[in-house]
Design an enzyme around this catalytic site. Structure first.
Site, PDB file in Angstrom:
ATOM      1  N   TYR A 142      -3.754  30.106 -40.924  1.00  0.00           N
ATOM      2  CA  TYR A 142      -4.709  31.414 -40.962  1.00  0.00           C
ATOM      3  C   TYR A 142      -4.396  32.310 -39.944  1.00  0.00           C
ATOM      4  O   TYR A 142      -4.288  32.290 -38.794  1.00  0.00           O
ATOM      5  CB  TYR A 142      -6.232  30.873 -40.949  1.00  0.00           C
ATOM      6  CG  TYR A 142      -7.062  31.883 -41.163  1.00  0.00           C
ATOM      7  CD1 TYR A 142      -7.028  32.669 -42.561  1.00  0.00           C
ATOM      8  CD2 TYR A 142      -7.850  32.455 -40.066  1.00  0.00           C
ATOM      9  CE1 TYR A 142      -8.033  33.680 -42.570  1.00  0.00           C
ATOM     10  CE2 TYR A 142      -8.638  33.667 -40.447  1.00  0.00           C
ATOM     11  CZ  TYR A 142      -8.754  34.172 -41.597  1.00  0.00           C
ATOM     12  OH  TYR A 142      -9.627  35.137 -41.692  1.00  0.00           O
ATOM     13  N   ASP A 234       0.343  32.901 -32.585  1.00  0.00           N
ATOM     14  CA  ASP A 234      -1.091  33.394 -33.003  1.00  0.00           C
ATOM     15  C   ASP A 234      -1.959  32.823 -32.028  1.00  0.00           C
ATOM     16  O   ASP A 234      -2.395  31.504 -32.238  1.00  0.00           O
ATOM     17  CB  ASP A 234      -1.420  33.400 -34.218  1.00  0.00           C
ATOM     18  CG  ASP A 234      -2.895  34.020 -34.602  1.00  0.00           C
ATOM     19  OD1 ASP A 234      -3.343  34.351 -33.592  1.00  0.00           O
ATOM     20  OD2 ASP A 234      -3.155  33.897 -35.793  1.00  0.00           O
ATOM     21  N   LYS A 263     -10.977  36.719 -30.093  1.00  0.00           N
ATOM     22  CA  LYS A 263     -12.038  35.714 -29.730  1.00  0.00           C
ATOM     23  C   LYS A 263     -12.183  35.664 -28.261  1.00  0.00           C
ATOM     24  O   LYS A 263     -12.932  36.766 -27.779  1.00  0.00           O
ATOM     25  CB  LYS A 263     -11.560  34.500 -30.497  1.00  0.00           C
ATOM     26  CG  LYS A 263     -11.619  34.272 -31.735  1.00  0.00           C
ATOM     27  CD  LYS A 263     -11.382  33.083 -32.535  1.00  0.00           C
ATOM     28  CE  LYS A 263     -11.557  33.434 -34.146  1.00  0.00           C
ATOM     29  NZ  LYS A 263     -10.646  33.031 -34.983  1.00  0.00           N
TER      30      LYS A 263
HETATM   31  C1  PLP Z   1      -9.936  33.889 -35.997  1.00  0.00           C
HETATM   32  C2  PLP Z   1      -8.393  34.183 -36.267  1.00  0.00           C
HETATM   33  C3  PLP Z   1      -7.877  35.260 -36.662  1.00  0.00           C
HETATM   34  C4  PLP Z   1      -8.714  36.478 -37.179  1.00  0.00           C
HETATM   35  O1  PLP Z   1      -9.420  36.756 -36.250  1.00  0.00           O
HETATM   36  P1  PLP Z   1     -10.728  37.995 -36.756  1.00  0.00           P
HETATM   37  O2  PLP Z   1     -11.244  38.538 -35.359  1.00  0.00           O
HETATM   38  O3  PLP Z   1     -11.585  37.232 -37.444  1.00  0.00           O
HETATM   39  O4  PLP Z   1     -10.081  38.923 -37.507  1.00  0.00           O
HETATM   40  C5  PLP Z   1      -6.286  35.375 -36.663  1.00  0.00           C
HETATM   41  N1  PLP Z   1      -5.735  34.077 -36.171  1.00  0.00           N
HETATM   42  C6  PLP Z   1      -6.262  33.201 -35.860  1.00  0.00           C
HETATM   43  C7  PLP Z   1      -5.460  31.819 -35.373  1.00  0.00           C
HETATM   44  C8  PLP Z   1      -7.648  32.913 -35.785  1.00  0.00           C
HETATM   45  O5  PLP Z   1      -8.427  31.821 -35.440  1.00  0.00           O
END
Ligand code: PLP
Length: 445
Positions: A142, A234, A263
Site C-alpha cells: 500500500y 516508502d 505520518k
Molecule cells: C499511510 C501510508 C501512505 C499514505 O499516506 P497518507 O498520508 O494516508 O496519504 C503511503 N504509504 C504507506 C506505507 C503508508 O503507511
C-alpha cells in the site's frame, strides 16, 4: 459499554459523508466510535468510553495524544502568528536540516501534505529522472490512494484495483510478492531496461506486519543498481519509528535512492515528504524539470509540530521507551500464543506489533523468535510464518475482524480494525497498559 452518542453521530454522518467517514478504514462495522479526545496513551469516545489506544492515528502519533509542552507551544505560536504565508519560512529549513542530519540517504527533501502525495511525487520523480515508465511494487503493498499503485494481479498482468483508474496506469505497474528474490530477478530479466524504480515498504506495515527475509533488501538494492533503476523505500510508516531517527533503512543497512516519509514527520498534522540524493531530488521543479508544487506544502504549523516532536524524541529516550514496551508486549503475546494458539504469528519490531492469525503452524514452539517474527531461516516456524501479503490474507482474517477486534474493544483496548493495519506503542503508554493489554489478549484469543 454504551455507544449511543457514536451511533447517532454516525447516523448524521451517513447523510453527508460517503460511508459516514473521510477515510475508508474508519468505517468499522456496524458503526465506528467517534473520538472525543485523547489522553496520553488513551482515547476517549463520544460516550465517555476510554480505551488504551494502539491505533495512534494509524501511525503518526509517536508521543501519544498529549503533546509535550515544547510541541504544543510551537504549534500554538505558529497557528496564532497566521497559519501560512505562501512564502518560505525558517522552520521548513530546520526540519529539512534535521532529516538530512539523521537519515544518511537523504541529502535533500521536498515536503508535501500526505503520504499519498509523497509516493505520487516519488514515482513521477523516478520516471522523470530515469526516462522510463515502469515501476515495480509489492503485491498488496500500500502506497496511498495513487493511480499507479492501486493495482491488483501478478507480474505484468495487473489491472487497476479501483474503478475510475484507466487500465493504462496499470500497464506500467508490475507486481512481485514481497520477500521473493526469484520473482524480482525474473521481472528485471524481462523488463530491466524499462523499469524506473522498485518501490516497497522496508517492512510491510499495511498488510499485516511482514519482516524482510535476510538478504531481500540487499537483492533489491543490487538488482536496481545493475539495471539503472531506482530503489524507493516508502517509509511513511517506518520513518522515525523503526530504527529510531535513522529510520528502517539504517536498521537494515540499506541505502535507497529515494525515501518517502509521512505520518510521524508531521507530529500529528497532515504531511508527506520525498527525500534522497541531491542529484535526484533536484530534478523537482523549480531546480529541475519534474513538476511538483503545493499551496500547503511545508505548512509552518506542520513543520513546527514535526520538528519539535523529533527534537523531543532525540533528547528524551523516546525510542528506548517505546521499543522496550513494544518488546515486552510482543514477547508477552508470544507466550500467550504458545499456550493458546501456537499456529498464530506474533509480528512486529521496535514499536510496531500485530498478531497474524496464521492457519498452520508447527506442533510445538521451539527456537522461535521471542518478540516478533524476524524471518530467521533456522526458526522452527520459518516454513509457516507469512512472507508476503497473500500469506497474511490466507489467515483467519474474518475471525480477526469480526470476533477478535470486538472482544478487545469491549475490554477497553482499541486496535486497528482488521488483520492488515499495523498497531503502535507510543511514548505515553506504560508498563501497566502493556500488562492490561496482555490480559485482554488472553481473554480474547
Ligand atoms: C499511510 C501510508 C501512505 C499514505 O499516506 P497518507 O498520508 O494516508 O496519504 C503511503 N504509504 C504507506 C506505507 C503508508 O503507511
Amino acid at each position: 459499554m454504551n455507544y449511543e452518542q457514536s451511533r447517532s453521530l454516525y447516523d448524521r454522518a451517513l447523510s453527508v459523508l460517503p460511508g459516514g467517514v473521510n477515510s475508508s478504514v474508519r468505517a468499522i462495522q456496524p458503526y465506528p466510535f467517534f473520538a472525543e479526545k485523547g489522553d496520553g496513551g488513551h482515547i476517549i469516545d463520544a460516550d465517555g468510553n476510554k480505551y488504551i489506544d494502539f491505533a495512534m492515528g494509524y501511525g503518526p502519533l509517536l508521543l501519544g495524544h498529549d503533546l509535550p509542552e515544547q510541541v504544543q507551544s510551537a504549534v500554538q505560536k505558529r497557528a496564532s502568528e497566521g497559519p501560512m504565508y505562501g512564502a518560505p519560512t525558517e522552520v521548513e529549513v530546520e526540519l529539512a536540516e534535521f532529516v538530512v542530519r539523521h537519515v544518511p540517504s537523504v541529502e535533500m527533501i521536498r515536503f508535501v501534505n500526505s503520504g499519498t502525495e509523497a509516493t505520487v511525487s516519488a514515482v513521477r520523480l523516478a520516471r522523470g529522472y530515469t526516462g522510463r515508465d515502469k515501476i515495480v511494487v509489492m503485491e498488496s503493498g500500500y502506497h496511498g490512494a495513487q493511480e499507479s499503485t492501486l493495482v491488483e494481479g501478478e507480474g505484468s498482468e495487473t489491472q487497476p484495483s479501483s474503478p475510475g483508474i484507466p487500465d493504462s496506469f496499470a500497464e506500467h505497474t508490475i507486481t512481485v510478492p514481497f520477500n521473493d528474490e526469484e520473482a524480482i530477478h525474473d521481472v528485471f530479466e524481462a523488463h530491466g531496461d524499462d523499469i524506473a524504480a522498485v518501490m516497497t515498504e522496508p517492512i510491510l506495515g499495511n498488510y499485516g506486519i511482514v519482516h524482510p527475509v535476510e538478504g531481500y533488501h540487499e537483492t533489491l538494492r543490487e538488482v536496481t543498481e545493475d539495471h539503472g533503476s531506482l530503489l524507493i523505500f516508502d517509509e511513511v510508516i517506518t520513518g522515525f519509528r523503526v530504527g529510531g531517527l535513522g529510520c528502517a533503512q539504517s536498521k537494515f543497512g540499506v541505502t535507497p535512492d529515494i525515501t518517502t516519509f509521512g505520518k510521524i514527520i508531521g507530529g500529528g498534522f497532515p504531511v508527506g515528504a520525498i527525500g534522497g540524493r541531491a542529484e535526484i531530488i533536484e530534478e523537482f521543479t523549480p531546480a529541475g524539470e519534474v513538476f511538483q508544487s503545493g499551496t500547503f506544502s511545508g505548512h509552518p504549523v506542520t513543520m513546527a509540530a514535526g520538528l519539535e516532536t523529533l527534537r523531543y524524541a532525540a533528547k528524551n529516550d523516546v525510542y528506548d521507551h517505546v521499543n522496550t514496551l513494544g518488546e515486552q508486549l510482543r514477547s508477552g503475546l508470544t507466550d500467550i500464543v504458545a499456550d493458546q494458539a501456537p499456529e498464530y504469528t506474533v509480528a512486529g519490531t521496535d514499536s510496531m506489533f500485530k498478531i497474524l492469525f496464521t492457519r498452520d503452524g508447527p506442533d510445538e514452539m521451539t527456537d522461535h523468535c521471542e518478540s516478533g517474527c524476524r524471518q530467521r531461516a533456522e526458526c522452527s516456524r520459518y516454513e509457516y510464518c507469512p512472507k508476503d501479503g497473500s500469506d497474511v490474507a490466507d489467515g483467519q482474517t474474518e475471525r480477526w475482524e469480526r470476533l477478535f477486534w470486538e472482544a478487545m474493544k469491549e475490554q477497553g483496548i482499541f486496535l486497528t480494525p482488521n488483520q492488515y493495519e499495523s498497531q503502535f506503542v507510543c511514548e505515553a503508554h506504560t508498563e501497566e497498559d502493556i500488562e492490561q493489554t496482555l490480559e485482554a489478549y488472553k481473554e480474547a484469543l
